[in-house]
Design a protein around this motif. Structure first.
Motif, PDB file in Angstrom:
ATOM      1  N   GLN A  52       0.840  -1.098   0.041  1.00 36.74           N
ATOM      2  CA  GLN A  52       0.011  -0.107   0.102  1.00 36.74           C
ATOM      3  C   GLN A  52       0.893   1.201   0.107  1.00 36.74           C
ATOM      4  OE1 GLN A  52      -3.043  -0.119   2.854  1.00 36.74           O
ATOM      5  NE2 GLN A  52      -3.595  -2.035   2.609  1.00 36.74           N
ATOM      6  N   ALA A  53       0.327   2.372  -0.451  1.00 41.02           N
ATOM      7  CA  ALA A  53       0.888   3.827  -0.389  1.00 41.02           C
ATOM      8  C   ALA A  53       1.318   4.074   1.002  1.00 41.02           C
ATOM      9  CB  ALA A  53       0.088   4.562  -1.100  1.00 41.02           C
ATOM     10  N   TYR A  54       2.353   4.757   1.281  1.00 40.14           N
ATOM     11  CA  TYR A  54       2.681   4.982   2.518  1.00 40.14           C
ATOM     12  C   TYR A  54       1.956   6.491   2.583  1.00 40.14           C
ATOM     13  CZ  TYR A  54       5.722   7.390   6.021  1.00 40.14           C
ATOM     14  OH  TYR A  54       6.400   8.209   7.166  1.00 40.14           O
ATOM     15  N   VAL A  55       1.324   6.586   3.725  1.00 41.49           N
ATOM     16  CA  VAL A  55       0.500   8.084   3.872  1.00 41.49           C
ATOM     17  C   VAL A  55       0.806   8.589   5.615  1.00 41.49           C
ATOM     18  CG1 VAL A  55      -1.961   8.626   4.411  1.00 41.49           C
ATOM     19  CG2 VAL A  55      -1.507   6.899   2.784  1.00 41.49           C
ATOM     20  N   GLU A  56       0.937   9.885   5.372  1.00 42.15           N
ATOM     21  CA  GLU A  56       1.239  10.508   6.501  1.00 42.15           C
ATOM     22  C   GLU A  56       0.773  11.977   6.832  1.00 42.15           C
ATOM     23  OE1 GLU A  56       5.509  11.401   9.207  1.00 42.15           O
ATOM     24  OE2 GLU A  56       5.601  10.954   6.984  1.00 42.15           O
ATOM     25  N   GLU A  57       0.091  12.435   7.945  1.00 43.68           N
ATOM     26  CA  GLU A  57      -0.474  13.591   8.091  1.00 43.68           C
ATOM     27  C   GLU A  57       0.234  14.366   8.965  1.00 43.68           C
ATOM     28  OE1 GLU A  57      -4.790  14.813   9.690  1.00 43.68           O
ATOM     29  OE2 GLU A  57      -4.769  13.277   8.053  1.00 43.68           O
ATOM     30  N   GLY A  58       0.576  15.567   9.064  1.00 44.93           N
ATOM     31  CA  GLY A  58       0.810  16.441  10.080  1.00 44.93           C
ATOM     32  C   GLY A  58       1.284  17.912   9.304  1.00 44.93           C
ATOM     33  N   MET A  59       1.971  18.480  10.372  1.00 44.03           N
ATOM     34  CA  MET A  59       2.523  19.868   9.813  1.00 44.03           C
ATOM     35  C   MET A  59       3.466  20.026   8.694  1.00 44.03           C
ATOM     36  SD  MET A  59       0.250  21.652  11.380  1.00 44.03           S
ATOM     37  CE  MET A  59       0.696  23.446  11.114  1.00 44.03           C
ATOM     38  N   ALA A  60       3.462  20.932   7.877  1.00 42.04           N
ATOM     39  CA  ALA A  60       4.486  21.187   6.852  1.00 42.04           C
ATOM     40  C   ALA A  60       4.789  22.615   6.819  1.00 42.04           C
ATOM     41  CB  ALA A  60       3.829  20.724   5.570  1.00 42.04           C
ATOM     42  N   SER A  61       6.091  22.993   6.630  1.00 39.37           N
ATOM     43  CA  SER A  61       6.548  24.497   6.337  1.00 39.37           C
ATOM     44  C   SER A  61       7.255  24.238   5.053  1.00 39.37           C
ATOM     45  CB  SER A  61       7.645  24.415   7.646  1.00 39.37           C
ATOM     46  OG  SER A  61       8.623  23.436   7.676  1.00 39.37           O
ATOM     47  N   TRP A  62       8.055  25.290   4.640  1.00 42.85           N
ATOM     48  CA  TRP A  62       8.647  25.710   3.377  1.00 42.85           C
ATOM     49  C   TRP A  62       9.890  26.430   3.633  1.00 42.85           C
ATOM     50  CZ3 TRP A  62       9.743  30.354   1.295  1.00 42.85           C
ATOM     51  CH2 TRP A  62       9.134  31.287   1.807  1.00 42.85           C
ATOM     52  N   TYR A  63      10.915  26.029   2.714  1.00 43.10           N
ATOM     53  CA  TYR A  63      12.171  26.845   2.690  1.00 43.10           C
ATOM     54  C   TYR A  63      12.613  27.044   1.363  1.00 43.10           C
ATOM     55  CZ  TYR A  63      14.483  22.269   1.659  1.00 43.10           C
ATOM     56  OH  TYR A  63      14.677  21.154   0.797  1.00 43.10           O
ATOM     57  N   GLY A  64      13.702  28.063   1.123  1.00 40.55           N
ATOM     58  CA  GLY A  64      14.144  28.337  -0.112  1.00 40.55           C
ATOM     59  C   GLY A  64      13.773  29.942  -0.235  1.00 40.55           C
ATOM     60  N   GLY A  65      13.409  30.462   0.766  1.00 42.02           N
ATOM     61  CA  GLY A  65      13.182  32.202   0.960  1.00 42.02           C
ATOM     62  C   GLY A  65      14.421  32.804   0.607  1.00 42.02           C
ATOM     63  N   ASN A  66      14.163  34.009   0.230  1.00 39.63           N
ATOM     64  CA  ASN A  66      15.479  35.066   0.114  1.00 39.63           C
ATOM     65  C   ASN A  66      16.644  35.212   1.290  1.00 39.63           C
ATOM     66  OD1 ASN A  66      14.449  35.642  -2.659  1.00 39.63           O
ATOM     67  ND2 ASN A  66      13.338  36.958  -1.782  1.00 39.63           N
TER      68      ASN A  66
END
Length: 281
Positions: A85-99
């Motif tokens: 089966q597919a791996y499934v996960e739920e939670g908080m995400a953030s992002w990176y790569g800003g100036n």
């Protein structure tokens, strides 16, 4: 006698030509499959077999994507990974790569240079090079990203998206959002993880990221007495601070890595350290 180039002769010739074509392409008379030999049987069966193959292909390619039942989520931050089966996960995400975070242009864990404008992400344990479909649970927007880095290394977060990924999911202004991810193939269809990756890129338990050489050496010696193999990995924080990630073990089983993480948490509970599982690279 009319000339062969007279329009009347053209008309007769054209009519005869069309008649001959009609005769040449006149469909064969249906044949009882039990009579007429092997060749006639093949002529009778071939179009029917082709129709069945085409129907099967159509049903396969238009099947609906697998669904996710949140009631099945496991205890590892809502993760579910079942064989086949597919791996499934739920939670908080953030992002990176800003100036101003300094990650653009740096090598990722996969070795490629980080480009904030690409559809990539960082995950602690998913195999490098694998794909995930990410859904923003706040606005239901989705996108497919490729895992090429490790992280996030902040408590309570399960995924770090590139700037482009955050734009696609519509949460750049907020900084974080709640997401659900599942493993997919390059075409975006749900797929199981490859078990061979657990041997090619084993699990480790990251204990701390320290900058003081004395503290790094002291912690390494303490952990070696109990857990054996201890390694360090150079890294740079968002603020530009050079650190060493102190890691324990090399586990081809997720269960073994979890047991080691629990033991480390008990050993270091009075120091505010919260070990977590990641990969060697």
């Amino acid at each position: 006698m009319l000339s062969p180039f007279h329009p009347t002769n053209w008309s007769k010739a054209c009519a005869l030509w069309i008649h001959e074509i009609h005769i040449a392409f006149d469909p064969p008379t249906p044949v009882d499959p039990g009579k007429g030999g092997v060749l006639r049987l093949m002529r009778w069966s071939t179009p029917r077999v082709a129709t069945l193959v085409a129907l099967s292909f159509t049903l396969h390619c238009t099947r609906p994507p697998a669904t996710y039942d949140s009631s099945l989520a496991g205890s590892r931050q809502g993760a579910l990974s079942v064989d086949g089966q597919a791996y499934v996960e739920e939670g908080m995400a953030s992002w990176y790569g800003g100036n101003d975070d300094g990650f653009a242009g740096r090598p990722t864990a996969s070795g490629e240079i980080f480009d904030p404008e690409q559809f990539t992400c960082a995950h602690r344990t998913l195999p490098l090079g694998s794909f995930v479909e990410v859904e923003n649970l706040e606005n239901r927007r989705r996108t497919v990203l490729r895992v090429n880095d490790r992280g996030p290394f902040i408590k309570g977060r399960v995924l770090d998206l590139s700037k482009r990924g955050a734009e696609e999911l519509g949460f750049m202004g907020r900084g974080t959002t709640r997401i659900r991810l599942r493993s997919v193939d390059a075409m975006g269809l749900p797929t199981a993880l490859d078990p061979a990756m657990d041997h090619a890129d084993p699990f480790v338990v990251q204990v701390a990221a320290l900058s003081d050489p004395k503290n790094i050496e002291s912690l390494t010696r303490e952990l070696e007495n109990t857990f054996g193999v201890v390694t360090t990995q150079s890294a740079t924080t968002r603020g530009g601070l050079a650190v060493k990630r102190v890691r324990v073990g090399s586990y081809t089983s997720r269960q073994d890595a979890e047991q080691a993480a629990e033991q480390l948490a008990k050993l270091l509970k009075d120091r505010g350290v919260e070990p977590f599982i990641t990969r060697q690279r």
